[in-house]
Design a protein around this motif. Structure first.
Motif, short mmCIF file in Angstrom:
data_model
loop_
_atom_site.label_atom_id
_atom_site.label_comp_id
_atom_site.label_asym_id
_atom_site.label_seq_id
_atom_site.Cartn_x
_atom_site.Cartn_y
_atom_site.Cartn_z
N GLN A 1 -2.81 -7.37 11.79
CA GLN A 1 -2.04 -6.69 10.75
C GLN A 1 -0.56 -7.04 10.87
O GLN A 1 -0.07 -7.33 11.96
CB GLN A 1 -2.20 -5.15 10.88
N MET B 1 3.47 -5.85 9.10
CA MET B 1 4.19 -4.86 8.31
C MET B 1 5.06 -5.53 7.26
O MET B 1 5.87 -6.40 7.56
CB MET B 1 5.08 -4.00 9.20
N LEU C 1 -2.87 -1.40 3.34
CA LEU C 1 -3.90 -0.65 4.07
C LEU C 1 -3.70 0.85 3.88
O LEU C 1 -2.64 1.40 4.20
CB LEU C 1 -3.84 -1.01 5.56
N GLU D 1 -2.91 3.36 6.96
CA GLU D 1 -1.63 3.28 7.67
C GLU D 1 -0.53 3.96 6.86
O GLU D 1 -0.59 4.03 5.63
CB GLU D 1 -1.25 1.81 7.93
N GLU D 2 0.50 4.44 7.57
CA GLU D 2 1.59 5.17 6.91
C GLU D 2 2.47 4.24 6.08
O GLU D 2 2.80 3.13 6.51
CB GLU D 2 2.45 5.87 7.97
N TRP E 1 1.68 -1.54 5.73
CA TRP E 1 0.88 -2.46 6.53
C TRP E 1 -0.15 -3.18 5.67
O TRP E 1 -0.76 -2.58 4.78
CB TRP E 1 0.17 -1.72 7.65
#
Length: 222
Positions: A119, A121, A152, A155-156, A176
């Motif tokens: 992954q 960011m 995603l 994810e935050e 992300w």
């Protein structure tokens, strides 16, 4: 590939020694001659030996593998690793150029492995005007990030004020994505952010200079 090429070199050296012994030369003489030649070649090919050592180190430590996308910092060379050979590592760029880098350079300098993790960011900055509605802008940016299919959902997503700059309020958007989707997601998000802010009537700020002219009356001049 690396081990195969190294094994071929070792076999050729052993074959040469065997042939010399078969034609009547003593083993000690052959080994002494090869030792002298080896010393001379070692002095002449110090760079090559360093590249060989670098290749062995890369194969052992495995900072990257074939198929990884890497960036070599010192010369700004980057691309997908296609082969790790005895002395050189071969990269292929986005526009299909071939880059051959000595292994010593890759072991002596910083190398960024872009695709090592699954992954990545997205970190995008956008500046709005000071007169625009900050809360509304953050809502628009969040909805835009959530609308990107490759972001995603587990994810935050972070929307935050990154900087109060001279001509803009800079807002950061972090989300992300899968590593293989990083660039397409970045391009899509940047385009959608611009369109969404325009639709919401929020300006994207740019550097500008405001000039204020003060009129002076004739009485003040006198």
């Amino acid at each position: 590939i690396f081990l195969t090429n190294l094994f071929k070199v070792i076999l050729k050296v052993l074959l040469a020694i065997g042939c010399l012994v078969q034609i009547g030369l003593k083993e000690a003489t052959v080994l002494a001659a090869l030792g002298s030649i080896g010393v001379g070649l070692g002095l002449a090919l110090q760079g090559g030996m360093a590249n060989l050592a670098g290749g062995i180190l890369i194969l052992t430590v495995k900072p990257f593998r074939v198929g990884d996308y890497i960036i070599e910092i010192s010369q700004k060379q980057e691309g997908t690793v296609k082969a790790i050979d005895i002395f050189y590592t071969t990269l292929t760029t986005f526009d299909n150029r071939k880059i051959v880098i000595p292994n010593k350079m890759l072991t002596d300098n910083t190398v960024i492995n872009v695709t090592a993790e699954g992954q990545r960011m997205l970190d995008i900055k956008v500046g709005i005007g000071y007169r625009d509605d900050l809360i509304r802008a953050k809502e628009v940016l969040r909805k835009t990030a959530e609308s990107i299919p490759s972001v995603l959902t587990g994810e935050e997503i972070m929307i935050y004020v990154d900087e109060l700059a001279e001509s803009s309020v800079n807002i950061g958007v972090r989300a992300w994505v899968r590593t293989e989707n990083y660039l397409p997601a970045k391009w899509e998000m940047q385009e959608k952010i611009k369109l969404a802010l325009e639709e919401a009537g929020i300006s994207i700020a740019f550097n500008q200079l405001d000039v204020h002219l003060n009129q002076v009356s004739k009485k003040e001049e006198s």
